[in-house]
Design a protein around this motif. Structure first.
Motif, PDB file in Angstrom:
ATOM      1  N   GLY A  25     -53.028  46.579 -96.322  1.00  0.00           N
ATOM      2  CA  GLY A  25     -53.005  47.120 -94.959  1.00  0.00           C
ATOM      3  C   GLY A  25     -51.621  47.157 -94.345  1.00  0.00           C
ATOM      4  N   THR A  26     -50.893  46.068 -94.451  1.00  0.00           N
ATOM      5  CA  THR A  26     -49.544  46.002 -93.881  1.00  0.00           C
ATOM      6  C   THR A  26     -48.591  46.940 -94.611  1.00  0.00           C
ATOM      7  OG1 THR A  26     -49.919  43.716 -93.223  1.00  0.00           O
ATOM      8  CG2 THR A  26     -47.643  44.435 -93.322  1.00  0.00           C
ATOM      9  N   ILE A  27     -48.720  47.002 -95.923  1.00  0.00           N
ATOM     10  CA  ILE A  27     -47.872  47.914 -96.707  1.00  0.00           C
ATOM     11  C   ILE A  27     -48.126  49.354 -96.281  1.00  0.00           C
ATOM     12  CG2 ILE A  27     -47.452  48.833 -99.032  1.00  0.00           C
ATOM     13  CD1 ILE A  27     -48.026  45.969-100.056  1.00  0.00           C
ATOM     14  N   LEU A  28     -49.394  49.715 -96.105  1.00  0.00           N
ATOM     15  CA  LEU A  28     -49.725  51.075 -95.686  1.00  0.00           C
ATOM     16  C   LEU A  28     -49.130  51.375 -94.311  1.00  0.00           C
ATOM     17  CD1 LEU A  28     -51.165  53.773 -96.088  1.00  0.00           C
ATOM     18  CD2 LEU A  28     -53.228  52.715 -95.139  1.00  0.00           C
ATOM     19  N   GLN A  29     -49.195  50.432 -93.397  1.00  0.00           N
ATOM     20  CA  GLN A  29     -48.600  50.652 -92.073  1.00  0.00           C
ATOM     21  C   GLN A  29     -47.110  50.945 -92.194  1.00  0.00           C
ATOM     22  OE1 GLN A  29     -49.595  47.356 -89.515  1.00  0.00           O
ATOM     23  NE2 GLN A  29     -51.454  48.375 -88.830  1.00  0.00           N
ATOM     24  N   HIS A  30     -46.418  50.173 -93.018  1.00  0.00           N
ATOM     25  CA  HIS A  30     -44.974  50.382 -93.175  1.00  0.00           C
ATOM     26  C   HIS A  30     -44.659  51.704 -93.878  1.00  0.00           C
ATOM     27  CE1 HIS A  30     -43.665  46.575 -91.551  1.00  0.00           C
ATOM     28  NE2 HIS A  30     -44.511  45.928 -92.342  1.00  0.00           N
ATOM     29  N   LEU A  31     -45.455  52.065 -94.870  1.00  0.00           N
ATOM     30  CA  LEU A  31     -45.208  53.315 -95.591  1.00  0.00           C
ATOM     31  C   LEU A  31     -45.488  54.551 -94.738  1.00  0.00           C
ATOM     32  CD1 LEU A  31     -46.686  52.721 -99.162  1.00  0.00           C
ATOM     33  CD2 LEU A  31     -44.295  53.122 -98.581  1.00  0.00           C
ATOM     34  N   SER A  32     -46.464  54.461 -93.855  1.00  0.00           N
ATOM     35  CA  SER A  32     -46.940  55.652 -93.157  1.00  0.00           C
ATOM     36  C   SER A  32     -46.285  55.908 -91.805  1.00  0.00           C
ATOM     37  CB  SER A  32     -48.454  55.578 -92.977  1.00  0.00           C
ATOM     38  OG  SER A  32     -48.792  54.477 -92.147  1.00  0.00           O
ATOM     39  N   HIS A  33     -45.523  54.957 -91.292  1.00  0.00           N
ATOM     40  CA  HIS A  33     -44.928  55.184 -89.987  1.00  0.00           C
ATOM     41  C   HIS A  33     -43.680  56.042 -90.092  1.00  0.00           C
ATOM     42  CE1 HIS A  33     -47.802  52.216 -88.560  1.00  0.00           C
ATOM     43  NE2 HIS A  33     -47.609  52.798 -87.391  1.00  0.00           N
ATOM     44  N   THR A  34     -43.374  56.682 -88.986  1.00  0.00           N
ATOM     45  CA  THR A  34     -42.388  57.763 -88.993  1.00  0.00           C
ATOM     46  C   THR A  34     -40.966  57.334 -89.325  1.00  0.00           C
ATOM     47  OG1 THR A  34     -42.190  57.511 -86.602  1.00  0.00           O
ATOM     48  CG2 THR A  34     -43.677  59.223 -87.398  1.00  0.00           C
ATOM     49  N   GLY A  36     -40.060  55.487 -91.670  1.00  0.00           N
ATOM     50  CA  GLY A  36     -40.100  55.709 -93.112  1.00  0.00           C
ATOM     51  C   GLY A  36     -39.130  54.913 -93.956  1.00  0.00           C
ATOM     52  N   LYS A  37     -38.621  53.784 -93.458  1.00  0.00           N
ATOM     53  CA  LYS A  37     -37.640  53.036 -94.255  1.00  0.00           C
ATOM     54  C   LYS A  37     -38.237  52.521 -95.562  1.00  0.00           C
ATOM     55  CE  LYS A  37     -34.683  51.799 -90.439  1.00  0.00           C
ATOM     56  NZ  LYS A  37     -34.082  50.740 -89.626  1.00  0.00           N
ATOM     57  N   MET A  38     -39.456  52.020 -95.527  1.00  0.00           N
ATOM     58  CA  MET A  38     -40.069  51.527 -96.759  1.00  0.00           C
ATOM     59  C   MET A  38     -40.342  52.676 -97.717  1.00  0.00           C
ATOM     60  SD  MET A  38     -43.575  49.367 -97.496  1.00  0.00           S
ATOM     61  CE  MET A  38     -42.970  47.714 -97.198  1.00  0.00           C
ATOM     62  N   TYR A  52     -36.946  51.288-107.518  1.00  0.00           N
ATOM     63  CA  TYR A  52     -38.266  51.312-108.147  1.00  0.00           C
ATOM     64  C   TYR A  52     -38.433  52.417-109.182  1.00  0.00           C
ATOM     65  CZ  TYR A  52     -39.731  48.144-104.431  1.00  0.00           C
ATOM     66  OH  TYR A  52     -39.858  47.085-103.590  1.00  0.00           O
ATOM     67  N   GLY A  53     -37.547  53.382-109.211  1.00  0.00           N
ATOM     68  CA  GLY A  53     -37.680  54.484-110.148  1.00  0.00           C
ATOM     69  C   GLY A  53     -38.945  55.297-109.877  1.00  0.00           C
ATOM     70  N   TYR A  54     -39.482  55.894-110.920  1.00  0.00           N
ATOM     71  CA  TYR A  54     -40.674  56.723-110.741  1.00  0.00           C
ATOM     72  C   TYR A  54     -41.865  55.888-110.295  1.00  0.00           C
ATOM     73  CZ  TYR A  54     -43.172  55.318-114.991  1.00  0.00           C
ATOM     74  OH  TYR A  54     -43.879  54.609-115.933  1.00  0.00           O
ATOM     75  N   ALA A  59     -46.504  54.360-106.852  1.00  0.00           N
ATOM     76  CA  ALA A  59     -47.135  53.346-106.007  1.00  0.00           C
ATOM     77  C   ALA A  59     -47.332  53.859-104.586  1.00  0.00           C
ATOM     78  CB  ALA A  59     -46.295  52.068-106.003  1.00  0.00           C
ATOM     79  N   ALA A  60     -46.341  54.565-104.060  1.00  0.00           N
ATOM     80  CA  ALA A  60     -46.453  55.108-102.700  1.00  0.00           C
ATOM     81  C   ALA A  60     -47.613  56.098-102.604  1.00  0.00           C
ATOM     82  CB  ALA A  60     -45.139  55.773-102.288  1.00  0.00           C
ATOM     83  N   VAL A  61     -47.747  56.954-103.605  1.00  0.00           N
ATOM     84  CA  VAL A  61     -48.850  57.933-103.594  1.00  0.00           C
ATOM     85  C   VAL A  61     -50.196  57.219-103.655  1.00  0.00           C
ATOM     86  CG1 VAL A  61     -49.954  59.794-104.906  1.00  0.00           C
ATOM     87  CG2 VAL A  61     -47.495  59.866-104.467  1.00  0.00           C
TER      88      VAL A  61
END
Length: 125
Positions: A25-34, A36-38, A52-54, A59-61
């Motif tokens: 949940g926390t990772i998704l919040q960081h990935l999805s906010h505008t 976008g640093k993560m 992280y390479g490919y 993982a993000a997808v």
């Protein structure tokens, strides 16, 4: 098994949704906010800053496309505010990340199976 849970298995589905909500949940919040640093860090294509390479893009997808659906369903079921952008926004980020994935990997990775086929197929979907 985390995916392809029959809709008739409410108890199992709820348990999986809770596990994903708790772990991602926390990772998704960081990935999805505008800001976008993560997301930028996971998807960086600069050779000098390739962390992280490919696998970062993959993982993000997975988090943006799959985990987000579990988390949203969990929050809806329990009436918990999720503070997340709409699913359409996360789908757009996942799609853009997938395009970046294919743009940034060397052709030799595709022709020599350097990326496992199931991961490659997932990125095409």
């Amino acid at each position: 098994q985390l995916w392809m849970i029959p809709s008739s298995s409410h108890k199992h589905r709820a348990a999986v949704d809770l596990e994903i909500y708790t772990n991602f949940g926390t990772i998704l919040q960081h990935l999805s906010h505008t800001n976008g640093k993560m997301l930028q860090r996971w998807c960086c294509s600069d050779d000098d800053d390739l962390f992280y390479g490919y696998k970062g893009k993959l993982a993000a997808v997975i988090v943006l496309d799959q985990m987000s659906r579990h988390i949203k369903r969990h929050c809806t079921t329990l009436n918990i505010p999720d503070d997340l952008p709409p699913q359409s926004h996360m789908d757009k980020l996942a799609y853009q990340t997938s395009l970046l994935f294919f743009k940034s990997i060397p052709a030799s990775f595709l022709s020599t199976n350097m990326i496992p086929m199931p991961q490659l197929v997932f990125m095409y979907m």
